[in-house]
Design an enzyme around this catalytic site. Structure first.
Site, PDB file in Angstrom:
ATOM      1  N   ARG A   1     -12.031  15.431   7.537  1.00  0.00           N
ATOM      2  CA  ARG A   1     -12.906  15.748   6.397  1.00  0.00           C
ATOM      3  C   ARG A   1     -14.316  16.079   6.880  1.00  0.00           C
ATOM      4  O   ARG A   1     -14.835  15.421   7.787  1.00  0.00           O
ATOM      5  CB  ARG A   1     -12.978  14.574   5.428  1.00  0.00           C
ATOM      6  CG  ARG A   1     -11.680  14.340   4.704  1.00  0.00           C
ATOM      7  CD  ARG A   1     -11.767  13.110   3.790  1.00  0.00           C
ATOM      8  NE  ARG A   1     -10.512  12.390   3.840  1.00  0.00           N
ATOM      9  CZ  ARG A   1     -10.385  11.074   3.768  1.00  0.00           C
ATOM     10  NH1 ARG A   1     -11.437  10.318   3.590  1.00  0.00           N
ATOM     11  NH2 ARG A   1      -9.204  10.522   3.824  1.00  0.00           N
TER      12      ARG A   1
ATOM     13  N   HIS B   1     -12.874   2.812   0.568  1.00  0.00           N
ATOM     14  CA  HIS B   1     -12.803   1.757   1.578  1.00  0.00           C
ATOM     15  C   HIS B   1     -13.521   0.513   1.045  1.00  0.00           C
ATOM     16  O   HIS B   1     -14.029  -0.295   1.808  1.00  0.00           O
ATOM     17  CB  HIS B   1     -13.500   2.145   2.906  1.00  0.00           C
ATOM     18  CG  HIS B   1     -12.870   3.279   3.640  1.00  0.00           C
ATOM     19  ND1 HIS B   1     -13.608   4.235   4.292  1.00  0.00           N
ATOM     20  CD2 HIS B   1     -11.568   3.605   3.843  1.00  0.00           C
ATOM     21  CE1 HIS B   1     -12.791   5.103   4.867  1.00  0.00           C
ATOM     22  NE2 HIS B   1     -11.555   4.746   4.608  1.00  0.00           N
TER      23      HIS B   1
ATOM     24  N   ARG C   1      -2.737  -2.072  -3.339  1.00  0.00           N
ATOM     25  CA  ARG C   1      -3.936  -1.279  -3.132  1.00  0.00           C
ATOM     26  C   ARG C   1      -3.864  -0.077  -4.080  1.00  0.00           C
ATOM     27  O   ARG C   1      -2.870   0.647  -4.111  1.00  0.00           O
ATOM     28  CB  ARG C   1      -3.950  -0.784  -1.693  1.00  0.00           C
ATOM     29  CG  ARG C   1      -5.161   0.036  -1.422  1.00  0.00           C
ATOM     30  CD  ARG C   1      -5.171   0.501  -0.004  1.00  0.00           C
ATOM     31  NE  ARG C   1      -6.487   0.997   0.299  1.00  0.00           N
ATOM     32  CZ  ARG C   1      -6.851   1.396   1.490  1.00  0.00           C
ATOM     33  NH1 ARG C   1      -6.003   1.350   2.478  1.00  0.00           N
ATOM     34  NH2 ARG C   1      -8.055   1.846   1.689  1.00  0.00           N
TER      35      ARG C   1
ATOM     36  N   ASN D   1       0.873  -1.176   0.000  1.00  0.00           N
ATOM     37  CA  ASN D   1       0.000   0.000   0.000  1.00  0.00           C
ATOM     38  C   ASN D   1       0.908   1.223   0.000  1.00  0.00           C
ATOM     39  O   ASN D   1       1.516   1.559   1.004  1.00  0.00           O
ATOM     40  CB  ASN D   1      -0.879  -0.040   1.260  1.00  0.00           C
ATOM     41  CG  ASN D   1      -1.864   1.111   1.314  1.00  0.00           C
ATOM     42  OD1 ASN D   1      -1.850   1.997   0.456  1.00  0.00           O
ATOM     43  ND2 ASN D   1      -2.701   1.109   2.332  1.00  0.00           N
TER      44      ASN D   1
ATOM     45  N   GLU E   1      -7.997  -5.248   5.395  1.00  0.00           N
ATOM     46  CA  GLU E   1      -7.904  -4.925   3.968  1.00  0.00           C
ATOM     47  C   GLU E   1      -6.743  -5.652   3.304  1.00  0.00           C
ATOM     48  O   GLU E   1      -6.836  -6.035   2.141  1.00  0.00           O
ATOM     49  CB  GLU E   1      -7.758  -3.400   3.810  1.00  0.00           C
ATOM     50  CG  GLU E   1      -9.050  -2.692   4.178  1.00  0.00           C
ATOM     51  CD  GLU E   1      -8.908  -1.188   4.342  1.00  0.00           C
ATOM     52  OE1 GLU E   1      -8.397  -0.746   5.386  1.00  0.00           O
ATOM     53  OE2 GLU E   1      -9.297  -0.455   3.421  1.00  0.00           O
TER      54      GLU E   1
END
Ligand code: AMP
Length: 397
Positions: A241, A180, A91, A7, A385
């Site tokens: 955010r 996600h 990823r 990643n 993940e």
């Protein structure tokens, strides 16, 4: 068979080497400050001392080379040679409208990842750098791209179209993609397996509550809706955010503060959320501590965060005409029993949701946390993940 999962960020690279027979992590690590002074690799392997290498990493190729050196090192490595690693799963943030599935990397795939730089300006260039670094350091090894947008590509039209002129979808692919995706796909399926729910019909809401936060609705693991949109800015309130906001706010701040749209978007992405509201931190633990000490806006930020999660659960229950299970995952979802309890009991008791306090007193462990007489089952399901990426990689090679 062993799969390496990578990643890549613009100056970082996280990795895990996974033994797929046991689905066990053999080694994992992090390269930091790639391309910046003070590069550092931290490598951890089962049963071995942690290894730190502070060799300069001017680019991602050097970082990848150091990762393979660490993995094959006689003292702290876990394989004799790179030949033992069957493939590398990467990823990749954004696959645009082109990719509805994970895919083995080819020149054409790289071209599309590049075409999506606009849609994922912070991540896609770094993700591609990671792929190209692996091609250079271990030529011939298969690379698989696993997109964060894949889950959202399965949404029905009514959920993914924005109510703006369709020409913008046609010209630029402006739609809800959701992010996600690997986590939502993994956790929704795991909820069905762990909860022994109907694999075809179970209506599951997954609350991925971390520093980035998103929520999804799925039936039998197939996406019905998801809260992030064209970019990861939409939806829930997050660490930094804003999540959902009236688009006119952008214009208003730009005009009154003499800022460009890009500058305002930077504020919405990096200086908003619980950080912007509380003025304390983007880390939920700091905000919780501040609230306990009487900081009013820290308390409001947490209230607003939980309220929005509950609003989405209500909306998604309507989207699926009911809900069989709710799963909490990621940093806050897996560790914060107060958030889980308040989201469920302050707002969802009308659905018959009941939390069992003793069951809910748990962190990071797969568990049913609702009471036996709850009409909706509530679970804590840790996300993984990396394992999801490794499984996809294995399937494709
Ligand atoms: P993630 O992005 O999934 O790694 O989640 C990171 C977030 O999880 C951070 O904001 C942490 O503050 C939050 N987190 C971790 N542990 C806890 C906890 N015990 N209570 C509340 N939030 C937590």
């Amino acid at each position: 068979m062993k799969i390496l999962v990578i990643n890549c960020g613009s100056s970082s690279l996280k990795y895990q080497l996974i033994d797929m027979e046991k689905e066990a992590v053999l080694a994992k690590g992090l390269c930091e400050r790639i391309g910046i002074d003070g590069s550092k690799l931290t490598h951890k392997a089962e049963g071995k001392e942690d290894f730190v290498n502070e060799t300069p990493m001017p680019d991602h190729s050097v970082a990848v080379k150091l990762v393979f050196d660490a993995l094959t090192d006689s003292a702290h490595g876990v394989v004799q040679s790179v030949d033992e690693i069957s493939a590398i799963g990467h990823r990749v943030l954004h696959g645009g409208t082109k990719f509805t599935e994970s895919i083995v990397v080819t020149d054409e795939v790289k071209k599309v990842i590049r075409e999506c730089f606009d849609l994922g300006p912070l991540h896609n260039p770094a993700n591609l750098m990671g792929i190209e670094a692996c091609e250079k350091v271990v030529p011939g090894k298969k690379n698989v791209a696993v997109f964060d947008t894949t889950f959202g590509m399965g949404l029905p039209e009514k959920a993914y179209y924005y109510a703006i002129p369709t020409e913008y979808y046609e010209k630029y692919g402006i739609r809800r993609y959701g992010f996600h995706g690997t986590s939502h796909a993994f956790v929704s399926k795991e909820t069905i397996r762990f909860g022994q729910l109907d694999p075809e019909k179970a209506r599951v809401i997954v609350c991925h509550l971390g520093n980035g936060a998103s929520i999804s609705a799925s039936i039998g693991g197939r996406a019905v809706d998801t809260s992030m949109g064209l970019t990861p800015l939409e939806g829930l309130i997050m660490g930094t955010r804003s999540g959902d906001i009236d688009a006119a706010v952008v214009q208003y701040i730009a005009n009154h503060e003499n800022k460009t749209v890009d500058e305002v978007l930077n504020i919405l992405n990096k200086k908003s959320g619980v950080l912007g509201m509380s003025g304390v931190s983007s880390d939920f633990r700091d905000v919780e501590n501040a609230a306990r000490e009487g900081n009013h806006m820290a308390e409001v930020a947490l209230d607003a965060f939980r309220y929005r999660v509950a609003k989405y659960i209500g909306a998604y229950a309507a989207a699926m005409n009911g809900v069989d299970a709710i799963a909490f995952t990621a940093g806050v979802g897996e560790n914060d029993k107060v958030t889980r309890k308040l989201v469920c009991e302050q707002y969802l008791s009308f659905l018959g949701v009941k939390i069992d306090d003793e069951r809910n007193n748990v962190r990071g462990e797969e568990r049913l946390i609702s009471a036996d007489d709850s009409s909706v089952k509530v679970f804590l399901i840790p996300t993984n993940e990396e394992l999801a990426i490794a499984r996809d990689t294995l399937r494709l090679i």
